[in-house]
Enzyme design. Sequence first.
Site, PDB file in Angstrom:
ATOM      1  N   CYS A   6       0.703  -1.157   0.204  1.00 20.83           N
ATOM      2  CA  CYS A   6      -0.040  -0.103   0.097  1.00 20.83           C
ATOM      3  C   CYS A   6       0.929   1.340  -0.104  1.00 20.83           C
ATOM      4  O   CYS A   6       1.850   1.326   0.681  1.00 20.83           O
ATOM      5  CB  CYS A   6      -0.909  -0.092   1.123  1.00 20.83           C
ATOM      6  SG  CYS A   6      -2.259  -1.055   1.315  1.00 20.83           S
TER       7      CYS A   6
ATOM      8  N   ARG B 135       6.119  -0.938  -4.093  1.00 26.17           N
ATOM      9  CA  ARG B 135       5.889  -1.395  -2.766  1.00 26.17           C
ATOM     10  C   ARG B 135       4.905  -2.763  -2.883  1.00 26.17           C
ATOM     11  O   ARG B 135       4.661  -3.295  -1.824  1.00 26.17           O
ATOM     12  CB  ARG B 135       5.139  -0.328  -1.822  1.00 26.17           C
ATOM     13  CG  ARG B 135       6.023   0.601  -1.387  1.00 26.17           C
ATOM     14  CD  ARG B 135       5.392   1.667  -0.669  1.00 26.17           C
ATOM     15  NE  ARG B 135       4.795   1.521   0.461  1.00 26.17           N
ATOM     16  CZ  ARG B 135       4.943   1.704   1.709  1.00 26.17           C
ATOM     17  NH1 ARG B 135       6.344   2.259   1.855  1.00 26.17           N
ATOM     18  NH2 ARG B 135       4.790   1.162   2.910  1.00 26.17           N
TER      19      ARG B 135
ATOM     20  N   TRP C 247      -2.903  -3.045  -1.561  1.00 28.47           N
ATOM     21  CA  TRP C 247      -2.308  -4.269  -1.619  1.00 28.47           C
ATOM     22  C   TRP C 247      -3.462  -4.835  -0.726  1.00 28.47           C
ATOM     23  O   TRP C 247      -3.452  -4.844   0.770  1.00 28.47           O
ATOM     24  CB  TRP C 247      -0.935  -4.346  -0.954  1.00 28.47           C
ATOM     25  CG  TRP C 247      -0.380  -5.859  -1.030  1.00 28.47           C
ATOM     26  CD1 TRP C 247       0.346  -6.344  -2.319  1.00 28.47           C
ATOM     27  CD2 TRP C 247      -0.582  -6.985  -0.155  1.00 28.47           C
ATOM     28  NE1 TRP C 247       0.836  -7.728  -2.121  1.00 28.47           N
ATOM     29  CE2 TRP C 247       0.473  -7.887  -0.751  1.00 28.47           C
ATOM     30  CE3 TRP C 247      -1.117  -7.030   1.269  1.00 28.47           C
ATOM     31  CZ2 TRP C 247       0.493  -8.967  -0.022  1.00 28.47           C
ATOM     32  CZ3 TRP C 247      -0.886  -8.161   1.798  1.00 28.47           C
ATOM     33  CH2 TRP C 247      -0.031  -9.108   1.048  1.00 28.47           C
TER      34      TRP C 247
ATOM     35  N   ASN D 204      -3.370   3.149   4.930  1.00 26.18           N
ATOM     36  CA  ASN D 204      -2.551   2.043   4.881  1.00 26.18           C
ATOM     37  C   ASN D 204      -2.626   1.528   6.119  1.00 26.18           C
ATOM     38  O   ASN D 204      -2.666   2.339   7.406  1.00 26.18           O
ATOM     39  CB  ASN D 204      -1.006   2.433   4.747  1.00 26.18           C
ATOM     40  CG  ASN D 204      -0.672   2.799   3.332  1.00 26.18           C
ATOM     41  OD1 ASN D 204      -1.721   2.600   2.525  1.00 26.18           O
ATOM     42  ND2 ASN D 204       0.555   3.142   3.031  1.00 26.18           N
ATOM     43  N   GLY D 205      -2.382   0.162   6.281  1.00 26.85           N
ATOM     44  CA  GLY D 205      -2.379  -0.486   7.735  1.00 26.85           C
ATOM     45  C   GLY D 205      -3.613  -1.460   7.754  1.00 26.85           C
ATOM     46  O   GLY D 205      -4.267  -1.898   6.896  1.00 26.85           O
TER      47      GLY D 205
ATOM     48  N   GLU E 256      19.314 -18.094   0.632  1.00 26.32           N
ATOM     49  CA  GLU E 256      18.682 -16.889   0.132  1.00 26.32           C
ATOM     50  C   GLU E 256      18.629 -16.851  -1.598  1.00 26.32           C
ATOM     51  O   GLU E 256      17.802 -16.385  -2.297  1.00 26.32           O
ATOM     52  CB  GLU E 256      19.926 -15.654   0.338  1.00 26.32           C
ATOM     53  CG  GLU E 256      20.058 -14.302  -0.208  1.00 26.32           C
ATOM     54  CD  GLU E 256      18.550 -13.559  -0.242  1.00 26.32           C
ATOM     55  OE1 GLU E 256      17.834 -13.869   0.805  1.00 26.32           O
ATOM     56  OE2 GLU E 256      18.541 -12.692  -0.902  1.00 26.32           O
TER      57      GLU E 256
ATOM     58  N   LYS F  11      15.374 -15.961  -3.763  1.00 26.57           N
ATOM     59  CA  LYS F  11      15.668 -14.996  -4.778  1.00 26.57           C
ATOM     60  C   LYS F  11      14.841 -15.637  -6.005  1.00 26.57           C
ATOM     61  O   LYS F  11      14.084 -15.075  -6.627  1.00 26.57           O
ATOM     62  CB  LYS F  11      17.080 -14.560  -4.976  1.00 26.57           C
ATOM     63  CG  LYS F  11      17.485 -13.281  -5.641  1.00 26.57           C
ATOM     64  CD  LYS F  11      17.447 -12.320  -4.371  1.00 26.57           C
ATOM     65  CE  LYS F  11      16.462 -12.376  -3.556  1.00 26.57           C
ATOM     66  NZ  LYS F  11      16.367 -11.283  -2.362  1.00 26.57           N
TER      67      LYS F  11
ATOM     68  N   GLU G 246      11.153 -16.229  -5.511  1.00 33.13           N
ATOM     69  CA  GLU G 246      10.157 -15.272  -5.554  1.00 33.13           C
ATOM     70  C   GLU G 246       9.851 -14.295  -6.889  1.00 33.13           C
ATOM     71  O   GLU G 246       8.746 -13.667  -6.936  1.00 33.13           O
ATOM     72  CB  GLU G 246      10.587 -14.150  -4.358  1.00 33.13           C
ATOM     73  CG  GLU G 246      11.684 -13.507  -4.455  1.00 33.13           C
ATOM     74  CD  GLU G 246      12.170 -12.548  -3.408  1.00 33.13           C
ATOM     75  OE1 GLU G 246      11.144 -12.376  -2.461  1.00 33.13           O
ATOM     76  OE2 GLU G 246      13.366 -12.350  -3.156  1.00 33.13           O
TER      77      GLU G 246
ATOM     78  N   HIS H 148      18.092 -36.879   4.608  1.00 31.51           N
ATOM     79  CA  HIS H 148      16.764 -36.925   5.664  1.00 31.51           C
ATOM     80  C   HIS H 148      15.312 -36.847   4.896  1.00 31.51           C
ATOM     81  O   HIS H 148      14.619 -36.347   5.516  1.00 31.51           O
ATOM     82  CB  HIS H 148      17.301 -36.215   6.859  1.00 31.51           C
ATOM     83  CG  HIS H 148      18.334 -36.780   7.487  1.00 31.51           C
ATOM     84  ND1 HIS H 148      18.651 -37.807   8.116  1.00 31.51           N
ATOM     85  CD2 HIS H 148      19.728 -36.076   7.513  1.00 31.51           C
ATOM     86  CE1 HIS H 148      19.763 -37.836   8.803  1.00 31.51           C
ATOM     87  NE2 HIS H 148      20.591 -36.891   8.297  1.00 31.51           N
TER      88      HIS H 148
ATOM     89  N   LYS I 276       7.299  -4.904  -1.331  1.00 35.58           N
ATOM     90  CA  LYS I 276       8.573  -4.499  -0.814  1.00 35.58           C
ATOM     91  C   LYS I 276       8.712  -4.104   0.661  1.00 35.58           C
ATOM     92  O   LYS I 276       9.496  -4.737   1.406  1.00 35.58           O
ATOM     93  CB  LYS I 276       9.002  -3.335  -1.570  1.00 35.58           C
ATOM     94  CG  LYS I 276      10.472  -2.825  -1.144  1.00 35.58           C
ATOM     95  CD  LYS I 276      11.296  -3.628  -1.830  1.00 35.58           C
ATOM     96  CE  LYS I 276      12.817  -3.165  -1.480  1.00 35.58           C
ATOM     97  NZ  LYS I 276      13.767  -4.313  -1.874  1.00 35.58           N
TER      98      LYS I 276
HETATM   99  C1  G6P Z   1       9.710  -8.551   2.013  1.00 32.81           C
HETATM  100  C2  G6P Z   1      10.793  -8.277   0.987  1.00 32.81           C
HETATM  101  C3  G6P Z   1      11.981  -9.061   1.143  1.00 32.81           C
HETATM  102  C4  G6P Z   1      12.632  -8.502   2.703  1.00 32.81           C
HETATM  103  C5  G6P Z   1      11.467  -8.717   3.614  1.00 32.81           C
HETATM  104  C6  G6P Z   1      12.062  -8.023   4.662  1.00 32.81           C
HETATM  105  O1  G6P Z   1       9.372  -9.826   2.124  1.00 32.81           O
HETATM  106  O2  G6P Z   1      10.277  -8.683  -0.374  1.00 32.81           O
HETATM  107  O3  G6P Z   1      12.883  -8.665   0.218  1.00 32.81           O
HETATM  108  O4  G6P Z   1      13.610  -9.451   2.622  1.00 32.81           O
HETATM  109  O5  G6P Z   1      10.273  -8.184   3.268  1.00 32.81           O
HETATM  110  O6  G6P Z   1      11.990  -6.908   4.791  1.00 32.81           O
HETATM  111  P1  G6P Z   1      12.673  -5.561   5.567  1.00 32.81           P
HETATM  112  O7  G6P Z   1      12.424  -4.377   5.024  1.00 32.81           O
HETATM  113  O8  G6P Z   1      12.389  -5.710   7.010  1.00 32.81           O
HETATM  114  O9  G6P Z   1      14.209  -6.100   5.281  1.00 32.81           O
END
Ligand code: G6P
Length: 605
Positions: free
Chosen positions: A2, A27, A73, A99-100, A478, A482, A485, A501, A600
């Site tokens: 949002c 975002r 969102w 927002n929220g 990671e 990556k 996602e 396992h 984001k």
């Molecule tokens: C979202 C983003 C990620 C990020 C995570 C934590 O899922 O898409 O890229 O790692 O939030 O966000 P922050 O702003 O706390 O690092």
Amino acid sequence: MCGIVGYIGAEEAAPILINGLRRLEYRGYDSAGIAIGGDNVTVIKEKGRIDNLQKSVDASCPSGHWGIGHTRWATHGIPDKCNAHPHTSQNGTVTLVHNGIIENYLEIKTDLTTLGYTFKSDTDTEVIAQLFDYLYDGDAVGTMIKVSNRLEGSYAAALLVKGHEDRIFAMKKDSPLIVGRGKGENYLASDIPALLPYTKDCYIVNDNEFIELSCDDIKVYSKTGAQKKAEIKKIELSIDSAEKGGYSYFMEKEIYEQPSAVKNTVSPLIRNGKINLPFQFPENFIKNLKRIYIVACGSAYHVGMTAKYIIEDMARIPVETDIASEFRYRNPIIGKGDLCIFISQSGETADTLASLREAKNRGVFTLSVVNVMFSTIARESDGVIYTNAGAEIAVATTKAFSAQLGVSYILAAYLAHEKGLLSDAQLEAFTREISELPEKIAASLKTDEITAKLAGHISRQEHIFFIGRGIDYPLCLEGSLKLKEISYIHCEGYGAGELKHGTISLIEDGTVVAAVATDDALLGKMISNIREVRSRGAYVLAVVKEGTEGIEDIADEVIYIPSASRYLTPSLTVVPLQLLAFHATVERGCDVDKPRNLAKSVTVE
Ligand code: G6P
């Protein structure tokens, strides 16, 4: 997650609002809308991308010099035009964006329904509008305060109120909101990039503050209704960091910005071979420190896991890592004398923020590693280290991740030195290596070529496994995150020793296994794991340091990264993993910068 924008001034509001919303697209959102003030408020909203909204705005050309805008969102109600913001109250008293999440919205909705209010949408936001309408007594600020007394949950809201033409009102609790000060005009936004083309003079709205904006004035009120001074701060962020600058994608640009992101982050923390932290621990704190908790979400959590390996090994202090959504509810055993580190790019992640507050309530010293200046997590922590990575726009983090790793090395070295486990000379040598890291990251970016070449094959997979040991294990998590996602390929990261396992039963002819093996001490073990998956038909893509021998005989493809000390290698390992995700996603034709369903900045839990 949002976005809010607002404008009041001499210009036509609609183009400024739409431009601001575009700058908040990253975002994450699924519908968008604007409201233009005037004797009658004009509301235009559309499902889907801002381009849809732009078309409707172009068709109706709403004219007016103040207005509010929103990217939604969906949380309460499906993403459609009706649920999109702005929402107008039944009697037209107020039009607002929010927002929220309002946690007690159903209760308020029931009460208002009994009082004769009918609701058009399924949102919690419409409840705020109708409640404002019900409580409105001609005093817009006073009514916002009364509304806030009834709301539970989080909100940043911008309001146009009937009878108060040429004004924008706003209220905030637990969701970011910023006022931008211009000349004869003022702005409102939930996030800094929306303001960057217009002003760098900002007022960061605090929780339980109420704002009244006119062209020439920014009035701030506390919950008692008393007026407060608006302390203007300068935002140190260039507009370039929010533009693509010749690259086709923000993610690509941000991957390439990693050498400078790390340099800008670590340079201010190193002075004459010593660590120069921007805050102070309480006296004797490190000497008596028994345990560290690192709490974060998503990729930032993977940085925390990596930091655990390094801090424990270098400073011999036990480190526990937690995902914030678990930490906040699991009644952790923490107290005075412990250190809690919160890692967050946005500084607004709801679960990380709640965990920080939980830790503070229990008297723990809190340190945050944050990218966005003046964000809530940064402001509420006892100490903060900023990652100066610049604005990160692509939803999938890259340069902020690398900058966070940089801070992890600094912290590990500082703690080890304070504990007497690293001599002055060793510290100096280690900080020199950290300072040389940006060049090595630049060298690791040369893996662009081979990852681009491999992308076609990778992009056709349904499942990919990432395996690694030791410090490579969090990097596998990671790399897997990556890729999944943004490309929507199903990926899993595993500790290589854990394969037997269960997971190994999923390996069949042609299954792609990315094996990350950068730790010399664990190379033999990794070679055994690679043989195990290969003998079951896996196609192995190995990521190793330059000079690693014997790997080409057992892997189908090998990506070589520059060599560095074991502790710093994660910064070089992550680069080809990011590039692989990027190229495979481009190959698949998916939206690299704005993957479906993701946001984001995750400001709701
Ligand atoms: C979202 C983003 C990620 C990020 C995570 C934590 O899922 O898409 O890229 O790692 O939030 O966000 P922050 O702003 O706390 O690092």
